[in-house]
Design an enzyme around this catalytic site. Structure first.
Site, PDB file in Angstrom:
ATOM      1  N   CYS A 261       2.507 -54.486 -13.681  1.00 10.89           N
ATOM      2  CA  CYS A 261       1.210 -54.926 -14.227  1.00 10.89           C
ATOM      3  C   CYS A 261       0.978 -56.428 -14.128  1.00 10.89           C
ATOM      4  O   CYS A 261      -0.137 -56.856 -13.806  1.00 10.89           O
ATOM      5  CB  CYS A 261       1.113 -54.539 -15.706  1.00 10.89           C
ATOM      6  SG  CYS A 261       1.336 -52.788 -15.990  1.00 10.89           S
TER       7      CYS A 261
HETATM    8  N1  LIG Z   1       3.152 -48.579 -15.723  1.00  4.31           N
HETATM    9  C1  LIG Z   1       3.001 -49.380 -16.747  1.00  4.31           C
HETATM   10  O1  LIG Z   1       3.952 -49.924 -17.256  1.00  4.31           O
HETATM   11  C2  LIG Z   1       1.625 -49.627 -17.331  1.00  4.31           C
HETATM   12  C3  LIG Z   1       1.556 -50.205 -18.601  1.00  4.31           C
HETATM   13  C4  LIG Z   1       0.323 -50.409 -19.174  1.00  4.31           C
HETATM   14  C5  LIG Z   1      -0.840 -50.083 -18.467  1.00  4.31           C
HETATM   15  N2  LIG Z   1      -0.765 -49.540 -17.215  1.00  4.31           N
HETATM   16  C6  LIG Z   1      -2.018 -49.208 -16.553  1.00  4.31           C
HETATM   17  O2  LIG Z   1      -2.241 -47.795 -16.687  1.00  4.31           O
HETATM   18  C7  LIG Z   1      -2.896 -47.289 -15.529  1.00  4.31           C
HETATM   19  C8  LIG Z   1      -2.052 -46.193 -14.905  1.00  4.31           C
HETATM   20  O3  LIG Z   1      -0.810 -46.758 -14.524  1.00  4.31           O
HETATM   21  P1  LIG Z   1       0.487 -45.890 -14.247  1.00  4.31           P
HETATM   22  O4  LIG Z   1       1.610 -46.842 -14.250  1.00  4.31           O
HETATM   23  O5  LIG Z   1       0.543 -44.705 -15.150  1.00  4.31           O
HETATM   24  O6  LIG Z   1       0.181 -45.397 -12.753  1.00  4.31           O
HETATM   25  P2  LIG Z   1       1.020 -44.343 -11.905  1.00  4.31           P
HETATM   26  O7  LIG Z   1       0.799 -44.704 -10.495  1.00  4.31           O
HETATM   27  O8  LIG Z   1       2.402 -44.197 -12.439  1.00  4.31           O
HETATM   28  O9  LIG Z   1       0.288 -42.958 -12.214  1.00  4.31           O
HETATM   29  C9  LIG Z   1      -1.065 -42.737 -11.936  1.00  4.31           C
HETATM   30  C10 LIG Z   1      -1.264 -41.239 -11.649  1.00  4.31           C
HETATM   31  O10 LIG Z   1      -2.658 -41.047 -11.471  1.00  4.31           O
HETATM   32  C11 LIG Z   1      -2.853 -40.152 -10.385  1.00  4.31           C
HETATM   33  N3  LIG Z   1      -4.201 -40.358  -9.878  1.00  4.31           N
HETATM   34  C12 LIG Z   1      -4.656 -41.322  -9.046  1.00  4.31           C
HETATM   35  N4  LIG Z   1      -5.988 -41.187  -8.856  1.00  4.31           N
HETATM   36  C13 LIG Z   1      -6.369 -40.117  -9.587  1.00  4.31           C
HETATM   37  C14 LIG Z   1      -7.613 -39.468  -9.820  1.00  4.31           C
HETATM   38  N5  LIG Z   1      -8.733 -39.926  -9.258  1.00  4.31           N
HETATM   39  N6  LIG Z   1      -7.645 -38.372 -10.604  1.00  4.31           N
HETATM   40  C15 LIG Z   1      -6.512 -37.900 -11.165  1.00  4.31           C
HETATM   41  N7  LIG Z   1      -5.294 -38.481 -11.018  1.00  4.31           N
HETATM   42  C16 LIG Z   1      -5.235 -39.577 -10.236  1.00  4.31           C
HETATM   43  C17 LIG Z   1      -1.735 -40.491  -9.406  1.00  4.31           C
HETATM   44  O11 LIG Z   1      -1.472 -39.401  -8.540  1.00  4.31           O
HETATM   45  C18 LIG Z   1      -0.570 -40.776 -10.364  1.00  4.31           C
HETATM   46  O12 LIG Z   1       0.199 -39.606 -10.635  1.00  4.31           O
HETATM   47  C19 LIG Z   1      -3.137 -48.496 -14.627  1.00  4.31           C
HETATM   48  O13 LIG Z   1      -4.412 -49.016 -14.923  1.00  4.31           O
HETATM   49  C20 LIG Z   1      -2.053 -49.468 -15.067  1.00  4.31           C
HETATM   50  O14 LIG Z   1      -2.419 -50.803 -14.796  1.00  4.31           O
HETATM   51  C21 LIG Z   1       0.456 -49.299 -16.647  1.00  4.31           C
END
Ligand SMILES: NC(=O)c1ccc[n+]([C@@H]2O[C@H](COP(=O)([O-])OP(=O)(O)OC[C@H]3O[C@@H](n4cnc5c(N)ncnc54)[C@H](O)[C@@H]3O)[C@@H](O)[C@H]2O)c1
Length: 304
Positions: A261
């Site tokens: 992030c």
């Molecule tokens: N990973 C972290 O530590 C963290 C912490 C806080 C916030 N975030 C934020 O949370 C959000 C998600 O991050 P993450 O780490 O869970 O991502 P990730 O890549 O681990 O998971 C995202 C999932 O969403 C799916 N996806 C993508 N497009 C899609 C759609 N249109 N419809 C349905 N599913 C879809 C992907 O296949 C994937 O499985 C981002 O905005 C990220 O910045 C992440």
């Protein structure tokens, strides 16, 4: 009170949320575009470090199902969007996954539903980007016919002390009633809910946290360079400074601002600041102080 929940995006953010919701007795469905993710989860295999296969097995026992079929959005009380928000090739926010999730929700939206965005993004996204998509075509009005809120995920992958349940959850709604509805929903999943005065304050809270880290890590990297020149052990100075019980939080130099992030999120904020006609100089400066600036690693193995 929400009893059924669909989570869109089953990654590092969506999956721990799904687990906590299952444990709280909600009827939880997970929607993802990836067949590999969905098939794996339905076979009891976790693809996320913070959950093991035993956690997924527990979720499946508690009724969780993962699917690529958008009909899982029909007749649910709450929908939470946890899809990626990366940067485009030109460094600007890429909200295509949020857009597609919002469009799919709109196809199934019914009065009374709570819709929450958790993906990290710039202030204004929920109210000015997601809201019109949800209202268009449905004829429903956010804040009147359905609840709309933003709640930043603060998950810290690998952190064994703080997880979803014991990390306070910031929640901001389009209206006070939206905030109340979202706070009521999350209060079943976490120990403490922190309501904000509105959507944009909740959106900014997340970027504030990550920008604070981004800038402070860059500060340490810059200090590492001149401390090396001056023959000062910056690490020893940080250890000394952090004994102060107030007013100081330790950050450390390293080979760049890492993780999922921190290198990305502050750019969402600097992008929105540019729309005002000026620049967010701290973020842009911090973005330039990464691995190549951290010369001290040649002298100090802890900085490798
Ligand atoms: N990973 C972290 O530590 C963290 C912490 C806080 C916030 N975030 C934020 O949370 C959000 C998600 O991050 P993450 O780490 O869970 O991502 P990730 O890549 O681990 O998971 C995202 C999932 O969403 C799916 N996806 C993508 N497009 C899609 C759609 N249109 N419809 C349905 N599913 C879809 C992907 O296949 C994937 O499985 C981002 O905005 C990220 O910045 C992440």
């Amino acid at each position: 009170m929400a009893r059924s929940l669909t989570i869109i995006g089953l990654g590092y953010v969506g999956l721990p949320l799904a687990r906590e919701a299952c444990r709280s007795g909600l009827d939880v469905r997970g929607l993802d575009v990836s067949n590999a993710v969905v098939d794996g989860l339905n076979r009891g295999v976790s693809h996320v470090d913070d959950l093991d296969d035993g956690d997924v097995a527990e979720m499946l026992r508690l009724g969780f199902t993962a699917t690529t079929d958008t009909s899982c959005l029909e007749a649910v009380d709450a929908v939470v969007i946890c899809v990626p928000t990366p940067l485009s090739d030109d460094g600007t926010p890429d909200l295509s996954a949020v857009e597609s999730a919002a469009k799919i929700i709109a196809e199934h939206l019914r009065p009374g539903t709570l819709v929450v965005l958790e993906s990290t993004t710039y202030p204004g996204t929920t109210g000015e980007f997601v809201r019109p998509i949800l209202e268009e075509g449905t004829g429903l009005v956010a804040g009147e016919d359905f609840h709309l809120a933003y709640s930043p995920e603060r998950i810290d992958p690998g952190n064994e002390r703080y997880g979803l349940r014991n990390t306070p959850k910031v929640v901001g709604g389009l209206t006070a009633r939206c905030t109340d509805a979202a706070a009521e929903f999350y209060s079943e999943l976490v120990d403490e809910v922190v309501p904000t005065v509105g959507l944009r304050e909740a959106e900014l809270a997340k970027l504030l946290e990550n920008t604070y880290r981004h800038v402070n890590i860059a500060l340490m990297n810059e200090m590492a360079v001149f401390c090396h020149e001056l023959g000062i052990d910056l690490w020893a100075s940080i250890e000394a400074a952090k004994t102060k019980p107030f007013g100081f939080h330790a950050f450390y130099p390293g080979p760049g601002v890492g993780g999922h992030c921190i290198p990305i999120d502050p750019n969402y904020l600097s992008w929105v600041v540019r729309s005002l006609g000026y620049r967010f100089r701290f973020v842009e400066l911090a973005g330039g102080l990464r691995a190549d600036a951290c010369l001290c690693r040649q002298a100090n193995p802890r900085c490798a």
